[in-house]
Design a protein around this motif. Structure first.
Motif, PDB file in Angstrom:
ATOM      1  N   GLU A 143       0.403   4.346   0.650  1.00  0.00           N
ATOM      2  CA  GLU A 143       0.187   5.348   1.699  1.00  0.00           C
ATOM      3  C   GLU A 143       0.334   4.754   3.096  1.00  0.00           C
ATOM      4  OE1 GLU A 143      -3.380   7.741   0.998  1.00  0.00           O
ATOM      5  OE2 GLU A 143      -3.368   7.068  -1.094  1.00  0.00           O
ATOM      6  N   TYR A 171       0.846  -1.199   0.000  1.00  0.00           N
ATOM      7  CA  TYR A 171       0.000   0.000   0.000  1.00  0.00           C
ATOM      8  C   TYR A 171       0.881   1.249   0.000  1.00  0.00           C
ATOM      9  CZ  TYR A 171      -3.844   3.132   1.334  1.00  0.00           C
ATOM     10  OH  TYR A 171      -4.786   4.129   1.369  1.00  0.00           O
ATOM     11  N   ALA A 187       1.762   7.053   5.993  1.00  0.00           N
ATOM     12  CA  ALA A 187       0.785   8.017   6.500  1.00  0.00           C
ATOM     13  C   ALA A 187      -0.271   7.322   7.353  1.00  0.00           C
ATOM     14  CB  ALA A 187       0.122   8.749   5.337  1.00  0.00           C
TER      15      ALA A 187
END
Length: 324
Positions: free
Chosen positions: A74, A72, A77
């Protein structure tokens, strides 16, 4: 029973995340939801594994989003957001490890607004579905617990559909008075979503003081508190099931009650009574049971039985997303 929810979803497109993407039951349900134009799905898992399982089962998942925690983009974050949410209770390393698993990863997708709802539990335990939800999604303002209810439905001999709500049959083992108030109000709200005009019976082995005991007092006190908390709600108790359900018995045991003899939403004093009660209705009464439907969370998240089939996944996905 699901027509109203399906109409809602077609008018207001929503996206659901399935935490066990490669599972054939999930894939069959997701394919059907797509082809019926009801829901968009996110499948959590390794893309090659998900596609191979879909091909093996002949399930059409073309166009569905597949997200793998391992790749993934992201993730950093997401980890940072989870560290913030856990407020010192989990380290960055702990959060990254948790997010490598579908249950936490899927829950964070909902938290971050990437999905509107989540359905898990085909291979995870109930605790493994509820725990991330409590830690990350948390309860709605004013709610202190997560509870559950089952919707029971059947077509009677006269051809008329019968629908009832029962709570809490799956989550809270020994709820206290204030817990029962939340359970009653939330179960009534769930009943409304299914087109049931809730008339809530707080169940006991006593009807209006006919029996004595701590649990009788608890149900009576919870009834009074629920009436104060939701003055517009039709609720009464404590009531035995026959007094709550049968108009004839109600005339004898508690004439004048606004609920007795016509109750359709039943609140049990503990999980023993609730779990046994809904299963008796299901097995002896021939009712189809939808649930457990989780209540009190900030977003719709539900748990599947590990023995579920694709039809149950399909229906629970509609219920979960439709309750947003």
């Amino acid at each position: 029973m699901l027509e109203n929810l399906i109409a809602t979803l077609k008018a207001n497109p929503r996206k659901i995340v399935f935490t066990e993407g490669p599972d054939p039951r999930i894939l069959e349900a997701a394919s059907r939801l797509k082809n019926d134009g009801i829901l968009e799905s996110i499948l959590v898992g390794n893309a090659d594994e998900v596609k191979a399982a879909a091909a093996a089962g002949g399930f059409d998942i073309e166009g569905l989003e597949i997200l793998d925690p391992a790749t993934y983009p992201e993730m950093d974050a997401m980890v940072a957001k989870m560290v913030e949410l856990r407020k010192g209770k989990m380290s960055e390393e702990d959060c990254r490890k948790a997010l490598s698993k579908g249950n936490y990863f899927g829950t964070m997708l909902v938290k971050l607004g990437k999905a509107d709802a989540l359905l898990g539990g085909a291979t995870y335990s109930t605790a493994d579905t509820v725990r991330p939800a409590l830690q990350l999604i948390k309860t709605k303002p004013g709610n202190k617990i997560v509870s559950s209810c089952f919707i029971l439905t059947r077509v009677g001999a006269d051809g008329i559909e019968e629908n009832y709500a029962m709570g809490d049959c799956a989550i809270n083992i020994t709820p206290g008075e204030n817990d029962l108030v939340e359970i009653a109000v939330e179960t009534a709200n769930t009943a409304k979503a299914f087109g049931i005009d809730p008339k809530v019976a707080m169940l006991s082995y006593s009807t209006m003081g006919s029996g004595k005991g701590d649990s009788v007092d608890m149900m009576r006190n919870a009834t009074a508190k629920a009436k104060a908390a939701a003055p517009g709600l039709a609720i009464d108790g404590e009531l035995q099931f026959d007094a709550a359900f049968s108009p004839v018995v109600a005339q004898t045991k508690c004439k004048g009650s606004p609920v007795a003899g016509q109750a359709n939403t039943f609140i049990f004093p503990d999980i023993n009574a609730g779990n046994i009660g809904y299963k008796i209705a299901q097995r002896l009464g021939g009712f189809e049971a939808f649930g457990p439907i989780l209540q009190g969370l900030n977003a719709p998240i539900n748990d599947l039985s590990r023995g579920c089939n694709a039809e149950e996944v399909y229906k629970m996905a509609i219920i979960t997303a439709g309750l947003k």
